[in-house]
Design a protein around this motif. Structure first.
Motif, PDB file in Angstrom:
ATOM      1  N   CYS A  29       0.722  -1.423   0.012  1.00 50.59           N
ATOM      2  CA  CYS A  29       0.061   0.018   0.049  1.00 50.59           C
ATOM      3  C   CYS A  29       0.946   1.388   0.040  1.00 50.59           C
ATOM      4  O   CYS A  29       0.280   2.072  -0.609  1.00 50.59           O
ATOM      5  N   LEU A  30       1.918   1.040   0.893  1.00 49.16           N
ATOM      6  CA  LEU A  30       2.763   2.383   0.820  1.00 49.16           C
ATOM      7  C   LEU A  30       3.376   2.551  -0.473  1.00 49.16           C
ATOM      8  O   LEU A  30       3.652   3.785  -0.837  1.00 49.16           O
ATOM      9  N   GLU A  31       3.512   1.713  -1.292  1.00 49.11           N
ATOM     10  CA  GLU A  31       4.344   1.749  -2.449  1.00 49.11           C
ATOM     11  C   GLU A  31       3.427   2.290  -3.719  1.00 49.11           C
ATOM     12  O   GLU A  31       3.944   2.859  -4.771  1.00 49.11           O
ATOM     13  N   GLU A  32       2.144   1.883  -3.358  1.00 51.89           N
ATOM     14  CA  GLU A  32       1.048   2.581  -4.356  1.00 51.89           C
ATOM     15  C   GLU A  32       0.827   4.035  -4.069  1.00 51.89           C
ATOM     16  O   GLU A  32       0.458   4.547  -5.040  1.00 51.89           O
ATOM     17  N   LEU A  33       0.958   4.527  -2.859  1.00 52.66           N
ATOM     18  CA  LEU A  33       0.666   5.813  -2.362  1.00 52.66           C
ATOM     19  C   LEU A  33       1.828   6.681  -2.376  1.00 52.66           C
ATOM     20  O   LEU A  33       1.301   7.949  -2.405  1.00 52.66           O
ATOM     21  N   TYR A  34       2.909   6.208  -2.330  1.00 54.65           N
ATOM     22  CA  TYR A  34       4.225   7.242  -2.231  1.00 54.65           C
ATOM     23  C   TYR A  34       5.487   6.549  -2.940  1.00 54.65           C
ATOM     24  O   TYR A  34       5.377   5.548  -3.212  1.00 54.65           O
ATOM     25  N   ASP A  35       6.012   7.659  -3.381  1.00 50.07           N
ATOM     26  CA  ASP A  35       7.385   7.456  -4.110  1.00 50.07           C
ATOM     27  C   ASP A  35       8.362   6.854  -2.809  1.00 50.07           C
ATOM     28  O   ASP A  35       8.888   7.992  -2.268  1.00 50.07           O
ATOM     29  N   LEU A  59       9.286  12.891   5.844  1.00 51.92           N
ATOM     30  CA  LEU A  59       9.031  13.256   4.473  1.00 51.92           C
ATOM     31  C   LEU A  59       9.796  14.816   4.512  1.00 51.92           C
ATOM     32  O   LEU A  59      10.021  15.279   5.223  1.00 51.92           O
ATOM     33  N   GLU A  60       9.812  15.109   3.182  1.00 49.39           N
ATOM     34  CA  GLU A  60      10.500  16.471   2.866  1.00 49.39           C
ATOM     35  C   GLU A  60       9.629  17.572   3.583  1.00 49.39           C
ATOM     36  O   GLU A  60      10.239  18.617   4.084  1.00 49.39           O
ATOM     37  N   LYS A  61       8.214  17.557   3.628  1.00 49.96           N
ATOM     38  CA  LYS A  61       7.530  18.506   3.989  1.00 49.96           C
ATOM     39  C   LYS A  61       6.427  17.870   5.256  1.00 49.96           C
ATOM     40  O   LYS A  61       5.225  18.033   5.008  1.00 49.96           O
ATOM     41  N   GLY A  62       7.052  17.095   6.006  1.00 49.33           N
ATOM     42  CA  GLY A  62       6.152  16.430   7.129  1.00 49.33           C
ATOM     43  C   GLY A  62       6.492  15.106   7.577  1.00 49.33           C
ATOM     44  O   GLY A  62       7.780  14.741   7.473  1.00 49.33           O
ATOM     45  N   TYR A  63       5.661  14.424   7.812  1.00 50.88           N
ATOM     46  CA  TYR A  63       5.775  12.931   8.293  1.00 50.88           C
ATOM     47  C   TYR A  63       4.551  12.301   8.187  1.00 50.88           C
ATOM     48  O   TYR A  63       3.526  12.441   7.899  1.00 50.88           O
ATOM     49  N   LEU A  64       4.805  10.926   8.115  1.00 49.52           N
ATOM     50  CA  LEU A  64       3.802   9.846   7.732  1.00 49.52           C
ATOM     51  C   LEU A  64       4.172   8.744   8.925  1.00 49.52           C
ATOM     52  O   LEU A  64       5.040   8.479   9.336  1.00 49.52           O
ATOM     53  N   GLU A  79      -0.632  11.063   7.500  1.00 56.67           N
ATOM     54  CA  GLU A  79       0.276  12.076   6.828  1.00 56.67           C
ATOM     55  C   GLU A  79       0.048  13.453   7.263  1.00 56.67           C
ATOM     56  O   GLU A  79      -1.101  13.843   7.299  1.00 56.67           O
ATOM     57  N   ASN A  80       1.013  14.162   7.962  1.00 54.52           N
ATOM     58  CA  ASN A  80       1.155  15.289   8.458  1.00 54.52           C
ATOM     59  C   ASN A  80       1.832  16.402   7.419  1.00 54.52           C
ATOM     60  O   ASN A  80       3.095  16.191   7.446  1.00 54.52           O
ATOM     61  N   ARG A  81       1.568  17.232   6.668  1.00 49.99           N
ATOM     62  CA  ARG A  81       2.436  18.336   6.008  1.00 49.99           C
ATOM     63  C   ARG A  81       2.531  19.432   6.965  1.00 49.99           C
ATOM     64  O   ARG A  81       1.488  20.077   7.278  1.00 49.99           O
ATOM     65  N   TYR A 105       6.158  20.456  15.958  1.00 48.49           N
ATOM     66  CA  TYR A 105       5.805  20.921  14.439  1.00 48.49           C
ATOM     67  C   TYR A 105       4.862  22.018  14.518  1.00 48.49           C
ATOM     68  O   TYR A 105       4.130  22.182  15.380  1.00 48.49           O
ATOM     69  N   ASP A 106       4.704  22.897  13.445  1.00 50.90           N
ATOM     70  CA  ASP A 106       3.724  24.027  13.258  1.00 50.90           C
ATOM     71  C   ASP A 106       2.501  23.724  13.270  1.00 50.90           C
ATOM     72  O   ASP A 106       1.626  24.593  13.347  1.00 50.90           O
ATOM     73  N   ASN A 107       1.867  22.463  13.116  1.00 48.09           N
ATOM     74  CA  ASN A 107       0.514  21.971  13.367  1.00 48.09           C
ATOM     75  C   ASN A 107       0.313  21.893  14.735  1.00 48.09           C
ATOM     76  O   ASN A 107      -0.908  21.428  15.030  1.00 48.09           O
ATOM     77  N   GLY A 108       1.215  22.093  15.698  1.00 49.20           N
ATOM     78  CA  GLY A 108       0.596  21.661  17.001  1.00 49.20           C
ATOM     79  C   GLY A 108       1.225  20.333  17.503  1.00 49.20           C
ATOM     80  O   GLY A 108       1.222  20.009  18.648  1.00 49.20           O
ATOM     81  N   LYS A 109       1.352  19.464  16.506  1.00 46.86           N
ATOM     82  CA  LYS A 109       1.767  18.097  16.983  1.00 46.86           C
ATOM     83  C   LYS A 109       3.235  17.786  17.342  1.00 46.86           C
ATOM     84  O   LYS A 109       4.069  18.748  16.904  1.00 46.86           O
ATOM     85  N   GLU A 110       3.498  16.898  17.889  1.00 41.08           N
ATOM     86  CA  GLU A 110       4.786  16.537  18.653  1.00 41.08           C
ATOM     87  C   GLU A 110       5.196  15.042  18.216  1.00 41.08           C
ATOM     88  O   GLU A 110       4.137  14.224  18.212  1.00 41.08           O
TER      89      GLU A 110
END
Length: 138
Positions: A29-35, A59-64, A79-81, A105-110
């Motif tokens: 599933c990961l390989e279908e959804l992400y590079d 990821l470059e702009k966040g995390y999964l 996924e959090n951008r 992170y700037d979205n308030g998550k840690e």
């Protein structure tokens, strides 16, 4: 370091983990959804202990975060951008003592990574190295 995404995939295909068939489904599933070549860093939490395992992929702009449901064979992909606004690393003199990296992170998550809580006795030093490598990269 712990294992890379490529090594994780290889070990799952070699049936080296409990519930390898479930992880194999998650990889598909990961390989279908992400590079997957664009994964900045791969951190497998609780892969070597009895706590619920999850994959944290930076990821470059966040995390999964990939989590497996304890009730059935489903996975969630959260996924959090966002971007890191602060990071705090607590180190000790000895690599097998607690080493903790807290990312805000700037979205308030840690995200808090802990070499002892996220692994087991045999993997503590590898998780220490992984946390230190991640600190340098991000």
């Amino acid at each position: 370091m712990t294992i890379s995404y490529a090594e994780f995939k290889e070990q799952v295909n070699s049936r080296e983990f409990n519930n390898f068939s479930n992880w194999k489904s998650a990889i598909q599933c990961l390989e279908e959804l992400y590079d997957t070549d664009k994964f900045v860093y791969f951190y497998p939490r609780n892969l070597y202990n009895s706590n619920p395992a999850e994959l944290i992929i930076f990821l470059e702009k966040g995390y999964l975060i990939v989590k497996r449901s304890s009730k059935d064979s489903t996975f969630s992909f959260e996924e959090n951008r966002c971007r890191i606004i602060s990071k705090n690393f607590i180190a000790t003199k000895f690599r097998n003592d607690a080493q903790v990296l807290n990312l805000v992170y700037d979205n308030g998550k840690e995200i808090t990574l802990h070499n002892i809580n996220d692994s087991n006795f045999d993997w503590v030093e590898e998780y220490t190295q992984s946390i230190r490598e991640l600190y340098k990269i991000i």
